[in-house]
Design an enzyme around this catalytic site. Structure first.
Site, short mmCIF file in Angstrom:
data_model
loop_
_atom_site.label_atom_id
_atom_site.label_comp_id
_atom_site.label_asym_id
_atom_site.label_seq_id
_atom_site.Cartn_x
_atom_site.Cartn_y
_atom_site.Cartn_z
CG ASN A 10 -2.60 47.12 25.86
OD1 ASN A 10 -2.18 47.57 24.79
ND2 ASN A 10 -2.71 45.82 26.10
CE LYS A 12 -6.13 44.50 24.88
NZ LYS A 12 -6.71 43.22 25.22
CG HIS A 95 -0.74 42.01 26.70
ND1 HIS A 95 -1.64 41.15 26.14
CD2 HIS A 95 -1.47 42.90 27.42
CE1 HIS A 95 -2.88 41.51 26.49
NE2 HIS A 95 -2.79 42.58 27.26
CD GLU A 97 -4.49 40.77 23.73
OE1 GLU A 97 -3.98 41.78 23.22
OE2 GLU A 97 -5.56 40.82 24.37
CD GLU A 167 -3.14 42.74 31.66
OE1 GLU A 167 -3.80 43.77 31.74
OE2 GLU A 167 -2.75 42.27 30.59
N GLY A 173 -10.60 41.18 28.19
CA GLY A 173 -11.52 41.41 27.09
C GLY A 173 -12.78 40.56 27.15
CB SER A 213 -13.00 42.87 32.32
OG SER A 213 -12.94 42.02 31.19
C1 PEP Z 1 -5.34 44.17 28.52
O1 PEP Z 1 -5.34 43.85 27.34
O2 PEP Z 1 -4.26 44.43 29.08
C2 PEP Z 1 -6.62 44.23 29.21
C3 PEP Z 1 -6.62 44.21 30.50
O3 PEP Z 1 -7.75 44.26 28.42
P1 PEP Z 1 -9.28 44.50 28.92
O4 PEP Z 1 -9.24 45.66 29.92
O5 PEP Z 1 -10.03 44.84 27.68
O6 PEP Z 1 -9.72 43.24 29.58
#
Ligand code: PEP
Length: 251
Positions: A10, A12, A95, A97, A167, A173, A213
């Site tokens: 992803n 973003k 997601h 966000e 998630e 992040g 992460s």
């Molecule tokens: C994501 O935004 O779906 C995600 C898992 O981000 P990150 O791997 O940067 O934590």
């Protein structure tokens, strides 16, 4: 039951068309020897550029969001027909966000899932708890509620086509990964929930990813868990080398 592992990147709001081409020029030659399914999800403006470059390769294309209607007065939105025309295979839905900053709700997530399936796009449906919810001890209740609402009025044969991504918001992040056993606990519970809502046949087929992460250093441990079928990767999917290192966890 063997489910094909899936690693989805992803991006973003990152990567212009030029940066998308640079990434793919470096990543694609290496990706030829990979045995897992790979999806990249660039921003809308880079989808077309990526699609041309991905033609004839094993790497699939996904969008990061869509509206559930085919067209209409929805300024700034993109429809499933438009994604299919690119062509995209996948679309990320719900997601955290989007839920946090763009008023995505369980109801809009459900509408989008049904529309994606109807248009032959595979939805990657994100669920996950906040840090406060984890500390309060309500992670399982909260996440199972999200799963149940996401699947409202989705038929069993359609549910089989969905990919879920667990998630935890506190891990996105932040550099903090859920431990493999914590991730397995929630993902195993999601699979049980799917079995309760449908049957074992459906629960055995649905792929459930972990996201938060994920990096080359922790992917092996996560993938060793019974119910974790892959990863949704944010930050570490932006560099061809780290994304390749994650996608090649089983080589
Ligand atoms: C994501 O935004 O779906 C995600 C898992 O981000 P990150 O791997 O940067 O934590």
């Amino acid at each position: 039951m063997s489910r094909i592992p899936l690693i989805a990147g992803n991006w973003k709001m990152n990567n212009t068309r030029k940066e998308t081409l640079d990434f793919l020029s470096s990543f694609l030659p290496k990706a030829e020897n990979l045995s897992v399914e790979i999806v990249i999800c660039p921003p809308f403006t880079s989808l077309n550029t990526a699609a041309e470059k991905l033609e004839g390769t094993k790497v699939k294309l996904g969008a990061q969001n869509m509206h559930w209607e085919e067209n209409g007065a929805f300024t700034g939105e993109v429809s499933p027909l438009m994604l299919k025309e690119i062509p995209c295979d996948y679309v990320i839905i719900g997601h955290s966000e989007r839920r946090q900053y763009f008023a995505e709700t369980d109801e809009t997530v459900n509408n989008k899932i049904k529309s994606a399936i109807e248009h032959n796009l595979t939805p990657i449906v994100c669920v996950g708890e906040t840090l406060a919810q984890r500390e309060e001890g309500i992670t399982l209740d909260f996440v199972m509620g999200q799963v149940e609402k996401a699947l409202k009025d989705v038929a069993a044969e359609d549910a089989k086509k969905i990919v879920f991504a667990y998630e935890p918001i506190w891990a996105i992040g932040t550099g903090k990964t859920a431990s493999a056993s914590d991730a397995q606990e929630v993902i195993g519970a999601i699979r049980n929930k799917i079995e309760e809502l449908y049957d074992k046949d459906v629960a055995d087929v649905v792929r459930i990813l972990y996201g938060g992460s994920v990096k080359p250093e922790n992917i092996k441990e996560l993938m060793a868990e019974d119910d974790i079928d892959g990863a949704l990767v944010g930050g570490a999917s932006l560099k061809p080398d780290s994304f390749y290192a994650i996608c090649s966890f089983n080589i």
